[in-house]
Write a protein that holds these residues in place. Structure first.
Motif, PDB file in Angstrom:
ATOM      1  N   CYS A  33       1.368  28.295  -0.239  1.00  0.00           N
ATOM      2  CA  CYS A  33       2.374  29.016   0.516  1.00  0.00           C
ATOM      3  C   CYS A  33       1.785  29.509   1.824  1.00  0.00           C
ATOM      4  O   CYS A  33       0.633  29.910   1.890  1.00  0.00           O
ATOM      5  CB  CYS A  33       2.875  30.217  -0.305  1.00  0.00           C
ATOM      6  N   SER A  34       2.578  29.493   2.849  1.00  0.00           N
ATOM      7  CA  SER A  34       2.099  29.952   4.148  1.00  0.00           C
ATOM      8  C   SER A  34       1.731  31.418   4.092  1.00  0.00           C
ATOM      9  O   SER A  34       2.385  32.210   3.433  1.00  0.00           O
ATOM     10  CB  SER A  34       3.189  29.731   5.196  1.00  0.00           C
ATOM     11  N   VAL A  35       0.679  31.773   4.786  1.00  0.00           N
ATOM     12  CA  VAL A  35       0.330  33.179   4.939  1.00  0.00           C
ATOM     13  C   VAL A  35       0.448  33.573   6.408  1.00  0.00           C
ATOM     14  O   VAL A  35      -0.234  34.443   6.890  1.00  0.00           O
ATOM     15  CB  VAL A  35      -1.088  33.488   4.400  1.00  0.00           C
ATOM     16  N   GLY A  36       1.323  32.883   7.120  1.00  0.00           N
ATOM     17  CA  GLY A  36       1.576  33.280   8.498  1.00  0.00           C
ATOM     18  C   GLY A  36       1.892  34.769   8.536  1.00  0.00           C
ATOM     19  O   GLY A  36       2.649  35.255   7.719  1.00  0.00           O
ATOM     20  N   ILE A  50      -6.776  37.168   4.387  1.00  0.00           N
ATOM     21  CA  ILE A  50      -7.840  36.949   3.409  1.00  0.00           C
ATOM     22  C   ILE A  50      -7.263  36.298   2.148  1.00  0.00           C
ATOM     23  O   ILE A  50      -6.277  36.787   1.580  1.00  0.00           O
ATOM     24  CB  ILE A  50      -8.519  38.284   3.043  1.00  0.00           C
ATOM     25  N   ALA A  51      -7.877  35.208   1.725  1.00  0.00           N
ATOM     26  CA  ALA A  51      -7.462  34.497   0.512  1.00  0.00           C
ATOM     27  C   ALA A  51      -8.432  34.819  -0.613  1.00  0.00           C
ATOM     28  O   ALA A  51      -9.628  34.538  -0.510  1.00  0.00           O
ATOM     29  CB  ALA A  51      -7.417  32.991   0.770  1.00  0.00           C
ATOM     30  N   ALA A 253      -5.436  31.067   6.771  1.00  0.00           N
ATOM     31  CA  ALA A 253      -6.192  32.261   6.415  1.00  0.00           C
ATOM     32  C   ALA A 253      -7.423  32.334   7.296  1.00  0.00           C
ATOM     33  O   ALA A 253      -7.853  31.324   7.876  1.00  0.00           O
ATOM     34  CB  ALA A 253      -6.581  32.231   4.934  1.00  0.00           C
ATOM     35  N   ASP A 254      -7.983  33.531   7.412  1.00  0.00           N
ATOM     36  CA  ASP A 254      -9.188  33.729   8.213  1.00  0.00           C
ATOM     37  C   ASP A 254     -10.448  33.825   7.362  1.00  0.00           C
ATOM     38  O   ASP A 254     -11.531  33.463   7.814  1.00  0.00           O
ATOM     39  CB  ASP A 254      -9.059  35.009   9.040  1.00  0.00           C
TER      40      ASP A 254
END
Length: 522
Positions: A33-36, A50-51, A253-254
């Protein structure tokens, strides 16, 4: 009094992994799923994404010693009186600006002034005393209590707004270090039950927690310290490490934690010392694990070097004890158990001949996401033990269900178990390992002996070289005469960091992922 130091850890280093995605990697990435972050926390420039491997079971501050909780809560939402420097083990001021030992059993702390909680109330010595009492002297079952304090008794008293006096039943030379694990909360925090979303003094406060979806923290404008670079932090969780890696590579994600070298994180992958030791906790009070020959056989049966080389992809080293090098109490004479499958079979056959019910099914309780390839690790152990002549099945659980087996009281409706576990001791003293994990009544202990209890107690009351030797002796006794665990490996971590973010992981990163240490790359 100087705190016991940690051996300085080597810094993170790039892990050169091929950056080209396999077809499977692309497929996995496309299903994430997008984490935009424009809907829940602003623009990409002011939000760090953060994932995580798993959703935190709670953000309860007194459970912040649990990895899944602590990596979000500690030093971000809540803070302690003192904090440890990961590279040196030295203590630095946090909510306390100074401390001194004023008698054999008393320490006095000076509180930082001008600090407020996220609800606007003032932090003072009364809040510190309340938080200590709530953590160590309540019935809500705080993990920090068992992990850090065990059976220790202490009394916290606010002398005035800025002075806290803490008195212990027995002299405690490392009390300021212990208090670095107690997160401070307001005096109106629930004392009958744990709280899911705490109020703290940290640089971030909780903005919104969409259970099962994401968690967003927002910068607290009233923070007493330096303002962190990011306005918001957004956490998501994906159980597949390859998906977490793909999210960084595809700018979803970063930061992504808990990766493996096979996850195609490319140049964003960073290897770092994570201070964790993986092990299998044996339920030594139940047949057939109550026979020490069976417990020794389990240790002989597991090829630790092969496990590190294959499942852990060389990231780690075989271990013989859960107290790692650099921690006070580490015994450098304890070697990993040798791999000897024939000896394992011999011991099982001896036990069978003496009517020990070695055919009773032993269940390995595994935890999804506890470390990369956790399921594969349990399968390797299972095959090894079956080959040795035991009956073994695997039950993989998510963190909430697994926690029921980690902490007392343990489930009573299951037979003998091996618990897949991992322990880190970033505080630098074996006191934070021995009682809770090996003491007869330890919060995470499934078995203990009177003699080992006595040895642990002696070590906890000793100082300096006598303390080191006493803990080392207790570890040797555990390894030779108790054999409660099958210790597997000292681990090494891999995380992915976007080129847009500047962050240097260290030995504490697995337990407390400090947002204030992150900033946009220049």
């Amino acid at each position: 009094m100087p705190m016991p130091p940690l051996t300085p850890a080597s810094g993170p280093r790039p892990l050169r992994i091929p950056g080209v995605f396999t077809a499977l990697g692309i497929l996995l990435a496309s299903t994430a799923c997008s984490v935009g972050n424009t809907d829940e926390g602003g623009t990409a420039a002011d939000t760090v994404r953060i994932a995580l491997p798993e959703e935190p079971p709670t953000l309860e501050p007194c459970d912040a010693s649990l990895t899944a909780t602590g990596r979000v809560t500690r030093s971000n939402i809540t803070e302690a009186l003192t904090e440890r420097v990961p590279k040196t083990g030295a203590l630095e001021p946090a909510l306390a600006t100074g401390w001194e030992r004023t008698s054999e059993d008393t320490w006095t702390f000076t509180m930082r002034e001008g600090v407020t909680f996220h609800d606007g109330t003032a932090f003072d010595a009364e809040a510190a005393a309340f938080s200590i009492d709530r953590t160590v002297d309540s019935d809500i079952g705080c993990n920090v209590d068992g992990y850090i304090f065990g059976d220790s008794e202490l009394t916290a008293e606010a002398v005035d707004d800025t002075t806290l006096k803490v008195t212990t039943a027995e002299p405690d030379p490392i009390l300021p270090l212990r208090l670095s694990f107690i997160e401070i909360v307001p005096t109106d925090t629930d004392t009958q039950d744990k709280v899911r979303e705490p109020v703290g003094t940290g640089p971030y406060k909780i903005k919104k927690w969409n259970q099962g979806v994401d968690l967003t923290l927002q910068r607290y404008d009233g923070y007493w310290g330096d303002e962190p670079a990011y306005t918001t932090a957004r956490y998501v969780w994906r159980s597949e490490s390859s998906i977490r890696a793909a999210m960084v590579s595809q700018n979803e994600a970063d930061i992504a934690v808990g990766l493996t070298p096979q996850d195609s994180a490319g140049d964003s992958a960073v290897e770092y010392p994570n201070n964790e030791t993986s092990y299998m906790r044996m339920d030594a009070g139940k047949e057939p694990l109550d026979d020490i020959r069976v417990r020794r056989a389990i240790n002989y049966a597991i090829d630790k070097e092969g496990l590190v080389a294959s499942v852990f992809s060389g990231l780690g080293e075989p271990a013989g004890q859960i107290v790692p090098e650099g921690v006070t109490g580490h015994n450098d004479k304890i070697e990993p158990w040798p791999y000897d499958p024939e000896k394992a079979k011999e011991l099982i056959d001896e036990a069978r001949a003496d009517d020990v019910p070695v055919d009773t099914t032993i269940t390995i309780i595994g935890r999804n996401g506890i470390y990369p390839k956790a399921s594969e690790a349990t399968e390797v152990v299972q095959r090894s033990l079956i080959d040795a002549g035991l009956s073994v099945e695997v039950k993989m659980l998510d963190v909430n269900a697994w926690m029921e087996y980690l902490l007392r009281p343990f489930p009573s409706d299951i037979g003998p178990t091996l618990l897949q576990a991992q322990h880190g001791n970033q505080a630098g003293d074996a006191a934070f390992t021995m009682e809770q994990i090996y003491g007869s009544e330890g919060a995470q202990s499934s078995y203990g002996t009177d003699k080992l209890d006595s040895m642990i107690d002696k070590a906890e009351n000793a100082q300096d070289e006598k303390r080191q030797q006493a803990f080392a002796d207790a570890l040797a006794y555990q390894n030779d005469e108790v054999v409660r665990d099958a210790v597997l490996a000292h681990m090494t971590g891999v995380m992915a960091i976007s080129p847009e973010v500047s962050y240097s992981p260290n030995s504490a990163t697995n337990d407390e992922l400090r947002l204030r240490a992150m900033q946009p790359a220049e």
